[in-house]
Design a protein around this motif. Structure first.
Motif, PDB file in Angstrom:
ATOM      1  N   ALA A 123     -25.336  10.614  83.636  1.00 10.36           N
ATOM      2  CA  ALA A 123     -26.279  11.319  82.760  1.00 10.36           C
ATOM      3  C   ALA A 123     -27.645  11.343  83.447  1.00 10.36           C
ATOM      4  O   ALA A 123     -27.938  10.506  84.296  1.00 10.36           O
ATOM      5  CB  ALA A 123     -26.373  10.606  81.416  1.00 10.36           C
ATOM      6  N   ASP A 132     -19.715   1.535  79.736  1.00 17.39           N
ATOM      7  CA  ASP A 132     -18.416   1.235  80.338  1.00 17.39           C
ATOM      8  C   ASP A 132     -18.433  -0.038  81.173  1.00 17.39           C
ATOM      9  O   ASP A 132     -17.537  -0.856  81.097  1.00 17.39           O
ATOM     10  CB  ASP A 132     -17.942   2.409  81.210  1.00 17.39           C
ATOM     11  CG  ASP A 132     -17.625   3.649  80.370  1.00 17.39           C
ATOM     12  OD1 ASP A 132     -17.532   3.515  79.138  1.00 17.39           O
ATOM     13  OD2 ASP A 132     -17.487   4.745  80.954  1.00 17.39           O
ATOM     14  N   GLU A 182     -24.985  10.283  76.887  1.00 15.50           N
ATOM     15  CA  GLU A 182     -23.771  11.026  76.512  1.00 15.50           C
ATOM     16  C   GLU A 182     -22.564  10.584  77.313  1.00 15.50           C
ATOM     17  O   GLU A 182     -21.452  10.546  76.812  1.00 15.50           O
ATOM     18  CB  GLU A 182     -23.979  12.532  76.780  1.00 15.50           C
ATOM     19  CG  GLU A 182     -24.987  13.207  75.881  1.00 15.50           C
ATOM     20  CD  GLU A 182     -24.356  13.733  74.598  1.00 15.50           C
ATOM     21  OE1 GLU A 182     -23.136  13.568  74.453  1.00 15.50           O
ATOM     22  OE2 GLU A 182     -25.102  14.268  73.763  1.00 15.50           O
ATOM     23  N   THR A 183     -22.795  10.301  78.597  1.00 17.78           N
ATOM     24  CA  THR A 183     -21.655   9.994  79.465  1.00 17.78           C
ATOM     25  C   THR A 183     -22.036   8.959  80.511  1.00 17.78           C
ATOM     26  O   THR A 183     -23.204   8.813  80.855  1.00 17.78           O
ATOM     27  CB  THR A 183     -21.139  11.278  80.156  1.00 17.78           C
ATOM     28  OG1 THR A 183     -20.022  10.933  80.985  1.00 17.78           O
ATOM     29  CG2 THR A 183     -22.203  11.915  81.019  1.00 17.78           C
ATOM     30  N   GLN A 184     -21.021   8.229  80.993  1.00 17.26           N
ATOM     31  CA  GLN A 184     -21.240   7.250  82.062  1.00 17.26           C
ATOM     32  C   GLN A 184     -20.462   7.616  83.313  1.00 17.26           C
ATOM     33  O   GLN A 184     -20.578   6.944  84.331  1.00 17.26           O
ATOM     34  CB  GLN A 184     -20.795   5.842  81.597  1.00 17.26           C
ATOM     35  CG  GLN A 184     -21.564   5.288  80.422  1.00 17.26           C
ATOM     36  CD  GLN A 184     -22.964   4.793  80.775  1.00 17.26           C
ATOM     37  OE1 GLN A 184     -23.411   4.881  81.919  1.00 17.26           O
ATOM     38  NE2 GLN A 184     -23.680   4.284  79.791  1.00 17.26           N
ATOM     39  N   SER A 185     -19.625   8.669  83.216  1.00  7.87           N
ATOM     40  CA  SER A 185     -18.830   8.969  84.409  1.00  7.87           C
ATOM     41  C   SER A 185     -18.688  10.470  84.599  1.00  7.87           C
ATOM     42  O   SER A 185     -18.969  11.235  83.691  1.00  7.87           O
ATOM     43  CB  SER A 185     -17.458   8.328  84.291  1.00  7.87           C
ATOM     44  OG  SER A 185     -16.823   8.778  83.108  1.00  7.87           O
ATOM     45  N   THR A 211     -22.267   2.476  85.472  1.00  2.00           N
ATOM     46  CA  THR A 211     -21.680   2.974  84.223  1.00  2.00           C
ATOM     47  C   THR A 211     -22.148   2.149  83.011  1.00  2.00           C
ATOM     48  O   THR A 211     -21.468   2.111  81.989  1.00  2.00           O
ATOM     49  CB  THR A 211     -20.139   2.996  84.271  1.00  2.00           C
ATOM     50  OG1 THR A 211     -19.655   1.667  84.461  1.00  2.00           O
ATOM     51  CG2 THR A 211     -19.630   3.879  85.388  1.00  2.00           C
ATOM     52  N   GLY A 218     -19.654   3.543  74.680  1.00  2.00           N
ATOM     53  CA  GLY A 218     -20.563   4.348  75.487  1.00  2.00           C
ATOM     54  C   GLY A 218     -21.161   3.605  76.663  1.00  2.00           C
ATOM     55  O   GLY A 218     -21.844   4.184  77.494  1.00  2.00           O
TER      56      GLY A 218
END
Lengths: 107, 411
Positions: free
Chosen positions: A77, A37, A104-107, A48, A35
């Motif tokens: 996010a 990056d 939840e996300t990096q990209s 990220t 999670g």
């Protein structure tokens, strides 16, 4: 060695010993914490490695630089109060026990 | 038992293929083969923070040794592969051993291009690609007083910035008529040239080195086509990179010279063979595109790793790249080739600005200097079908993030 707790988006916790002088991002990447990056390797180029620092810890960190601020407004996010780029948080003994949540996300 | 995935090249792309394959659910054996003895490591710092002392050896590994063990990724380091036997599905090693595979991924990277200059074997002459190269260069930098950098690309300029900051007298010789001729558009190159000149670096363009002069086996000067002999106790040849695709060529894979041709998911013309990173060139219509960057190695590695796990997914990506020189953070988003118009956002003399490149009115690339937030927004703007007009890009009263958000809300 100071310890960091990484809390995944699903609530799973992972504790990792991170040597002093290394970043919270490096601790995650070296140990395969998912999670985070860190596409650019920690040079403020990609945003990220975004984390949410636990409210108890936010004020105990050095504040973000102007460049980090600039990038925090552009993370994948949403930005929240404890938003930081984990490559910019350098571990010290004082940070033993630090808790960060992974978005939840990096990209 | 399955022979699994063999990754040739303990590189950024190679590690990413293995990591992605595992994260995407591939459960078979994975082996990574690399000819260097070190754990796979980061290369960008080698021409930047590693030489200035900001980054040390311990910060370089991409992953810890424990990571590979935990994820059952076997590392075979310090031995070179000499051949790929496609029919026998095996990689043949220099020591005679073989690694059998069901699936092979090339992530062999690229190597520094050398120039056929007389005197290239003198002491004091360096190239920079590997950690071993960086260690040699770092050791030499301490006592260097006069350096000549042959090649005005990013690596040459990054090293030049470190050398001149350390008090060394530096000349950059560039064969083409401007710096960064392959890697950046003229407006950014012009800015970078002025910065280097302002710091005292001698920038000489349109001139080729012709001979390295030495005494007692050590370099003492560089001769060039401008008929000048420049004294030098350190010479860095930074003349670009050549993809390490020779084993793929010998194995009969489709290649463009020594670059291995792939589709957008990293698949070569052979179903069991993948390629990613500097050694790969992606087919784009009739042409192929090869990029040397971490972003490209990471994204291609991710895509190839997913193929191994049975998930071929094409994701359009905006290429990006960065370079650190002095206190400048240069960030490039998109591909600038073929632009017909550019606008400057902000003022170049403030040291924080952006250059927005358009083709037929469409935003195709953005270079930023010390504007990391704008760089991130720019990547999204380049990817966005609506883009931004030159007028809005050049107007600092238009907030780029709000602009992008409004656009996304409208879709």
């Amino acid at each position: 060695m100071p310890e960091v707790t990484y809390v995944a988006a699903d609530g799973t916790e992972r504790k990792v010993q991170v040597p002093e002088g290394r970043s919270v991002m490096q601790g995650a990447i070296q140990n395969g914490v998912r999670g985070i990056d860190a596409d650019c390797g920690g040079v403020l180029s990609c945003a990220t490695c975004h984390v949410y620092v636990d409210p108890d810890w936010v004020d105990r960190l050095e504040p973000p630089s102007e460049d980090e601020e600039d990038m925090l407004s552009n993370t994948a996010a949403e930005r929240r109060d404890g938003s930081r780029l984990s490559c910019q948080i350098e571990m010290t003994e004082d940070l033993d026990g630090l808790r960060v949540q992974i978005p939840e996300t990096q990209s | 038992m399955s022979d699994g995935l063999v990754v040739l090249g303990a590189s950024y792309a190679g590690v990413q293929i293995a990591v992605s394959a595992r994260e995407s659910g591939y459960d078979g054996p994975i082996a990574i083969i690399g000819d260097e003895a070190e754990l796979p490591y980061q290369r960008p710092p080698l021409s930047k923070g590693y030489l200035s002392g900001k980054v040390d050896d311990a910060a370089l590994p991409l992953r810890s040794a424990g990571y590979y063990e935990e994820h059952r990724i076997r590392l075979h380091l310090g031995t070179a592969a000499t051949a790929v036997d496609r029919r026998g599905r095996a990689v043949v090693m220099a020591d005679g051993t073989e690694h059998r595979f069901d699936r092979l991924a090339f992530a062999t990277g690229s190597r520094a291009r050398t120039l056929p200059l007389p005197g290239s074997d003198l002491d004091g002459v360096y190239t920079l690609r590997s950690l071993a190269d960086a260690r040699r260069l770092l050791a030499a930098m301490g006592s260097a007083e006069r350096a000549v950098v042959v090649g005005g690309g990013y690596i040459g300029l990054e090293v030049a910035s470190t050398l001149v900051t350390a008090g060394c007298q530096v000349t950059v010789l560039e064969a083409s008529d401007r710096l960064l001729s392959r890697a950046a558009a003229p407006p950014l190159a012009a800015f970078v040239t002025e910065v280097h000149r302002g710091r005292g670096v001698e920038i000489v363009t349109g001139v080729q080195a012709t001979r390295l002069i030495g005494e007692e086996g050590r370099v003492t000067a560089v001769e060039s086509t401008d008929h000048v002999s420049r004294p030098a106790d350190l010479v860095l040849v930074a003349a670009g990179a050549i993809p390490n695709g020779e084993l793929a060529v010998a194995a009969g894979l489709a290649c463009d010279q020594t670059a291995i041709i792939t589709d957008a998911c990293g698949r070569t013309n052979e179903p069991e063979v993948l390629a990613a990173g500097d050694c790969a060139a992606t087919r784009q219509g009739a042409a192929v595109l090869r990029l040397e960057s971490i972003q490209n190695a990471t994204d291609q590695g991710r895509a190839a790793g997913k193929v191994v796990a049975g998930r071929a997914e094409e994701h359009p990506v905006v290429p990006w790249f960065w370079s650190d020189q002095y206190e400048l953070k240069l960030q490039m988003a998109g591909l600038v080739a073929g632009y017909d118009r550019h606008v400057i956002r902000g003022r170049a003399d403030s040291g924080r600005f952006g250059i927005y490149y358009f083709r037929d009115g469409r935003l195709i690339a953005v270079d930023t200097v010390n504007k990391p937030g704008d760089h991130l927004t720019a990547r999204k703007l380049v990817a966005s079908p609506a883009g931004i007009t030159p007028e809005a890009a050049g107007d600092e009263s238009v907030d780029l993030r709000s602009f992008l958000k409004a656009q996304q809300a409208a879709i």
